[in-house]
Design an enzyme around this catalytic site. Structure first.
Site, PDB file in Angstrom:
ATOM      1  N   CYS A   6       0.286  -1.391  -0.242  1.00 41.31           N
ATOM      2  CA  CYS A   6       0.255   0.073   0.221  1.00 41.31           C
ATOM      3  C   CYS A   6       0.938   1.219  -0.065  1.00 41.31           C
ATOM      4  CB  CYS A   6      -0.671   0.206   1.488  1.00 41.31           C
ATOM      5  SG  CYS A   6      -1.978   1.238   1.566  1.00 41.31           S
ATOM      6  N   ASP A  32      -1.407  16.211  -1.625  1.00 36.08           N
ATOM      7  CA  ASP A  32      -1.898  15.474  -2.884  1.00 36.08           C
ATOM      8  C   ASP A  32      -0.380  15.826  -3.598  1.00 36.08           C
ATOM      9  OD1 ASP A  32      -3.915  13.858  -3.265  1.00 36.08           O
ATOM     10  OD2 ASP A  32      -2.922  14.850  -5.430  1.00 36.08           O
ATOM     11  N   HIS A  48      -5.232   0.438   8.854  1.00 30.73           N
ATOM     12  CA  HIS A  48      -4.671   0.701   7.261  1.00 30.73           C
ATOM     13  C   HIS A  48      -6.401  -0.560   6.747  1.00 30.73           C
ATOM     14  CE1 HIS A  48      -3.984  -0.883   2.584  1.00 30.73           C
ATOM     15  NE2 HIS A  48      -4.821  -2.113   2.956  1.00 30.73           N
ATOM     16  N   ASN A  88     -13.356   9.155  -1.827  1.00 29.00           N
ATOM     17  CA  ASN A  88     -13.127   8.282  -2.570  1.00 29.00           C
ATOM     18  C   ASN A  88     -13.684   6.906  -2.136  1.00 29.00           C
ATOM     19  OD1 ASN A  88     -13.438  10.011  -4.549  1.00 29.00           O
ATOM     20  ND2 ASN A  88     -11.802  10.503  -5.409  1.00 29.00           N
ATOM     21  N   GLY A  94     -13.604   6.525  -8.748  1.00 23.66           N
ATOM     22  CA  GLY A  94     -12.294   6.491  -9.243  1.00 23.66           C
ATOM     23  C   GLY A  94     -11.218   6.320  -7.723  1.00 23.66           C
ATOM     24  N   HIS A 101      -8.759   7.137   2.657  1.00 22.78           N
ATOM     25  CA  HIS A 101      -8.374   8.765   2.937  1.00 22.78           C
ATOM     26  C   HIS A 101      -9.177   9.788   2.609  1.00 22.78           C
ATOM     27  CE1 HIS A 101      -7.383   7.642  -1.425  1.00 22.78           C
ATOM     28  NE2 HIS A 101      -8.021   8.949  -1.345  1.00 22.78           N
TER      29      HIS A 101
HETATM   30  P1  5GP Z   1      -8.206   8.711  -4.634  1.00 23.21           P
HETATM   31  O1  5GP Z   1      -8.196   8.901  -6.393  1.00 23.21           O
HETATM   32  O2  5GP Z   1      -7.797   7.539  -4.106  1.00 23.21           O
HETATM   33  O3  5GP Z   1      -9.400   9.384  -3.987  1.00 23.21           O
HETATM   34  O4  5GP Z   1      -6.469   9.778  -4.230  1.00 23.21           O
HETATM   35  C1  5GP Z   1      -5.275   9.504  -4.710  1.00 23.21           C
HETATM   36  C2  5GP Z   1      -4.966  11.176  -3.691  1.00 23.21           C
HETATM   37  O5  5GP Z   1      -3.393  10.209  -4.188  1.00 23.21           O
HETATM   38  C3  5GP Z   1      -4.435  11.403  -5.782  1.00 23.21           C
HETATM   39  O6  5GP Z   1      -5.440  12.379  -5.298  1.00 23.21           O
HETATM   40  C4  5GP Z   1      -3.423  11.280  -5.974  1.00 23.21           C
HETATM   41  O7  5GP Z   1      -3.129  12.318  -6.038  1.00 23.21           O
HETATM   42  C5  5GP Z   1      -2.352  11.312  -4.673  1.00 23.21           C
HETATM   43  N1  5GP Z   1      -1.261  10.572  -4.793  1.00 23.21           N
HETATM   44  C6  5GP Z   1      -1.207   9.347  -5.478  1.00 23.21           C
HETATM   45  N2  5GP Z   1      -0.294   9.057  -5.599  1.00 23.21           N
HETATM   46  C7  5GP Z   1       0.809   9.948  -4.528  1.00 23.21           C
HETATM   47  C8  5GP Z   1       2.464   9.809  -3.875  1.00 23.21           C
HETATM   48  O8  5GP Z   1       3.264   9.403  -3.802  1.00 23.21           O
HETATM   49  N3  5GP Z   1       2.087  10.619  -2.446  1.00 23.21           N
HETATM   50  C9  5GP Z   1       1.575  11.890  -2.454  1.00 23.21           C
HETATM   51  N4  5GP Z   1       1.356  12.813  -1.756  1.00 23.21           N
HETATM   52  N5  5GP Z   1      -0.143  11.787  -3.006  1.00 23.21           N
HETATM   53  C10 5GP Z   1       0.013  10.671  -4.078  1.00 23.21           C
HETATM   54 ZN    ZN Z   2      -2.504   1.032   3.343  1.00 23.61          ZN
END
Ligand code: 5GP
Ligand code: ZN
Length: 113
Positions: A6, A32, A48, A88, A94, A101
């Site tokens: 993860c 982000d 987690h 989400n 998505g 989170h």
């Molecule tokens: P989800 O689409 O699952 O709701 O959100 C995942 C979020 O994690 C996205 O907004 C994406 O930009 C962010 N994200 C993905 N990989 C990383 C990373 O390595 N570091 C950080 N800080 N954010 C990340």
């Molecule tokens: Zn995790």
């Protein structure tokens, strides 16, 4: 997905770098990497789990704790005039990282689409 694979567990453990804005024993808040608003933070529980539907009683308490903490963390990071929270869940939303989170969005007038 295994906890070991993860991305957010790795960020919590410090194995992958992030820009942290708040941390305590229960939660981490970091920026982000691809911000969708002027301020875009991610609040993650250190425990987690993927979905609200998977949450056990202690994880529900953890989420309550996070919701209590978020307003002051948001205000201290540029969201004095308000913010939006997004969680989400699953494919249609998505969700791309399978560790629950909370997106904290603000620092500007937010569009409602
Ligand atoms: P989800 O689409 O699952 O709701 O959100 C995942 C979020 O994690 C996205 O907004 C994406 O930009 C962010 N994200 C993905 N990989 C990383 C990373 O390595 N570091 C950080 N800080 N954010 C990340
Ligand atoms: Zn995790």
């Amino acid at each position: 997905m295994l906890k070991e694979d993860c991305l957010f567990c790795k960020i919590i453990e410090g194995k992958i770098p992030s820009t942290k804005v708040y941390e305590d024993d229960k939660m981490l808040v970091f920026k982000d990497i691809e911000p969708k608003a002027k301020v875009h933070l991610l609040a993650v529980p250190k425990d987690h789990f993927k979905l609200l539907a998977d949450m056990n009683a202690s994880q529900a308490e953890l989420l309550k704790y996070m919701l209590e903490k978020i307003p002051s963390i948001a205000a201290e990071n540029g969201c004095e005039k308000g913010f939006r929270l997004v969680i989400n869940q699953g494919e249609d939303a998505g969700q791309s990282v399978f560790h629950l989170h909370i997106h904290i969005l603000g620092g500007q007038t937010l569009p409602w689409e």
